[in-house]
Design a protein around this motif. Structure first.
Motif, PDB file in Angstrom:
ATOM      1  N   ARG A   1     -70.799 -21.825   9.563  1.00 46.51           N
ATOM      2  CA  ARG A   1     -69.517 -21.869   8.850  1.00 46.51           C
ATOM      3  C   ARG A   1     -69.615 -22.834   7.661  1.00 46.51           C
ATOM      4  O   ARG A   1     -69.143 -22.530   6.556  1.00 46.51           O
ATOM      5  CB  ARG A   1     -68.393 -22.308   9.785  1.00 46.51           C
ATOM      6  CG  ARG A   1     -67.030 -22.402   9.075  1.00 46.51           C
ATOM      7  CD  ARG A   1     -65.911 -22.835  10.005  1.00 46.51           C
ATOM      8  NE  ARG A   1     -65.643 -21.817  11.020  1.00 46.51           N
ATOM      9  CZ  ARG A   1     -65.973 -21.949  12.308  1.00 46.51           C
ATOM     10  NH1 ARG A   1     -66.598 -23.058  12.741  1.00 46.51           N
ATOM     11  NH2 ARG A   1     -65.693 -20.989  13.173  1.00 46.51           N
TER      12      ARG A   1
ATOM     13  N   SER B   1     -75.891 -22.791  15.366  1.00 48.89           N
ATOM     14  CA  SER B   1     -74.504 -22.939  15.814  1.00 48.89           C
ATOM     15  C   SER B   1     -73.539 -22.302  14.828  1.00 48.89           C
ATOM     16  O   SER B   1     -73.808 -22.198  13.623  1.00 48.89           O
ATOM     17  CB  SER B   1     -74.150 -24.417  15.978  1.00 48.89           C
ATOM     18  OG  SER B   1     -73.926 -25.030  14.731  1.00 48.89           O
ATOM     19  N   GLN B   2     -72.404 -21.881  15.370  1.00 50.55           N
ATOM     20  CA  GLN B   2     -71.347 -21.304  14.544  1.00 50.55           C
ATOM     21  C   GLN B   2     -70.832 -22.335  13.547  1.00 50.55           C
ATOM     22  O   GLN B   2     -70.543 -22.003  12.393  1.00 50.55           O
ATOM     23  CB  GLN B   2     -70.206 -20.814  15.447  1.00 50.55           C
ATOM     24  CG  GLN B   2     -69.144 -20.006  14.741  1.00 50.55           C
ATOM     25  CD  GLN B   2     -68.033 -19.594  15.692  1.00 50.55           C
ATOM     26  OE1 GLN B   2     -66.982 -20.217  15.717  1.00 50.55           O
ATOM     27  NE2 GLN B   2     -68.276 -18.553  16.486  1.00 50.55           N
ATOM     28  N   HIS B   3     -70.750 -23.580  13.966  1.00 53.82           N
ATOM     29  CA  HIS B   3     -70.262 -24.654  13.101  1.00 53.82           C
ATOM     30  C   HIS B   3     -71.166 -24.821  11.877  1.00 53.82           C
ATOM     31  O   HIS B   3     -70.695 -24.927  10.742  1.00 53.82           O
ATOM     32  CB  HIS B   3     -70.197 -25.962  13.890  1.00 53.82           C
ATOM     33  CG  HIS B   3     -69.851 -27.160  13.052  1.00 53.82           C
ATOM     34  ND1 HIS B   3     -68.591 -27.396  12.588  1.00 53.82           N
ATOM     35  CD2 HIS B   3     -70.639 -28.174  12.572  1.00 53.82           C
ATOM     36  CE1 HIS B   3     -68.582 -28.516  11.864  1.00 53.82           C
ATOM     37  NE2 HIS B   3     -69.818 -28.996  11.840  1.00 53.82           N
ATOM     38  N   GLN B   4     -72.489 -24.811  12.086  1.00 55.05           N
ATOM     39  CA  GLN B   4     -73.426 -24.963  10.974  1.00 55.05           C
ATOM     40  C   GLN B   4     -73.359 -23.767  10.031  1.00 55.05           C
ATOM     41  O   GLN B   4     -73.379 -23.923   8.804  1.00 55.05           O
ATOM     42  CB  GLN B   4     -74.848 -25.125  11.513  1.00 55.05           C
ATOM     43  CG  GLN B   4     -75.094 -26.454  12.224  1.00 55.05           C
ATOM     44  CD  GLN B   4     -76.462 -26.475  12.890  1.00 55.05           C
ATOM     45  OE1 GLN B   4     -76.829 -25.564  13.632  1.00 55.05           O
ATOM     46  NE2 GLN B   4     -77.218 -27.528  12.638  1.00 55.05           N
TER      47      GLN B   4
END
Length: 378
Positions: A281, A276-279
């Motif tokens: 980031r 995921s993009q969140h992870q």
């Protein structure tokens, strides 16, 4: 022999007294007790991430206080043991073994006392990059990655791959890992720089000798963002992109990869391993904080070097170690002169000798101007 024993015991007592001060023994014992009291509270484990950080802090403290407790008690008991040995010859071997064991422990603790930087007790964020040398450099970068993985296993450190970009032909273009354990950054920060390999290339059909380079970048793992203050909206440019390389269905289909660039310093990091993009980031920000913390450490070291007029070139971008497989086997550190004549044992992770010699070299630099150990340019 008894006269020699008394002399060695007297020297040990002085060294242990100095260690108590340099390692801040009493304060560390107090912190251990405080953490142990916090851990018995029912709410301690409500925040798992914070609890893990506290446990890591405790582990780092115990790595110093346990052996130091052993030598403090051992040296206090030695005079009594010597008195008994004077009237009972059967105790001679026990006295000799006890003195030898305590001296070895003190040697190790004196080395730890050199790890007094503000982030030396932290985990390490290590990045490895293939440099000049074509496919050989990519293969060499992967060999170094394995070397540090083997070292972490031998040292009892946790080794976690944060980001890895494989090369199409062989080896890796780059990899970033976290190495976590007591004093991990303090031990590994001396690995920062260019590592040079000379060998008969397995990728050259003519069997010619090839020189290849890989860069190793080591920074402290910062868990407290208040220590390095970053305004992520104003201080950093963020870019999203599709992840590249092998890794699953999300690769090249979603913009999950993150690249961060710090405006003031120009430091750039990229993370694409997570789904995921969140992870990605979150990991990229941790990598950025680590690089900024190391930059602050380098500025402090530069001020010390200026103070003592040290001329030695150190840090990222300098060639620190040569690894030879041809014409003969040897690995030599350019800064300290430390030499191992078995290439393969070093690549199997047996690098503690290089680490220890670097720490002692750094200590000498604080008092005198010494240069590098010379070149191995053949």
């Amino acid at each position: 022999m008894e006269t020699e024993w008394y002399s060695r015991v007297s020297t040990l007592q002085v060294r242990v007294g100095q260690l108590r001060d340099s390692l801040d023994y009493d304060n560390k014992l107090r912190k251990v007790r405080e953490i142990e009291e916090r851990m018995v509270a029912p709410e301690f484990w409500n925040n798992q991430e914070k609890a893990r950080d506290v446990m890591a802090q405790l582990k780092a403290l115990l790595a110093v206080t346990k052996p130091l407790q052993r030598v403090v008690k051992g040296t206090a008991d030695l005079p009594g043991l010597l008195e008994m040995a004077e009237s009972d010859d059967s105790l001679s071997s026990e006295v000799a073994n006890e003195i030898g064991e305590l001296e070895s422990l003190v040697d190790e603790l004196e080395l730890q006392a050199l790890l007094n930087g503000p982030h030396d007790s932290a985990g390490a964020i290590m990045s490895i990059y293939a440099r000049d040398g074509g496919t050989d450099a990519n293969d060499w970068a992967e060999m170094l990655l394995r070397m540090y993985m083997q070292y972490a296993a031998k040292a009892g450190f946790e080794f976690v791959v944060l980001d890895r970009l494989d090369n199409d032909q062989a080896g890796i273009n780059s990899a970033t890992v976290a190495i976590r354990g007591p004093m991990a950054y303090g031990f590994l920060k001396g690995e920062n720089g260019i590592h040079r390999l000379v060998r008969i290339s397995p990728f050259n059909s003519e069997g010619k000798r090839q020189t290849s380079f890989a860069a190793v970048d080591v920074a402290p793992e910062i868990n407290d963002e208040s220590e390095i203050v970053v305004d992520w909206a104003k201080d950093v440019r963020e870019e999203t992109m599709r992840a590249g390389g092998a890794g699953g269905q999300h690769v090249n289909k979603t913009e999950s990869a993150i690249r961060l660039m710090h405006y003031e310093t120009g430091i750039e990091v990229k993370c694409q391993n997570e789904r995921s993009q969140h992870q990605n980031r979150a990991l990229a920000r941790k990598m950025m904080l680590a690089r900024l913390a190391r930059l602050a450490d380098e500025k402090r070291e530069a001020e010390k070097d200026l103070q003592y007029k040290a001329k030695s070139k150190v840090g990222f971008g300098s060639q620190i170690r040569n690894y030879f497989l041809h014409p003969d086997q040897r690995v030599k550190d350019q800064r300290t002169g430390y030499l191992v004549s078995n290439f393969h044992t070093v690549l199997d992770g047996n690098i503690q000798g290089f680490i220890d010699s670097y720490l002692r070299w750094r200590m000498k630099r604080g008092g005198e101007d010494i240069g590098t150990a010379g070149d191995d340019d053949e």
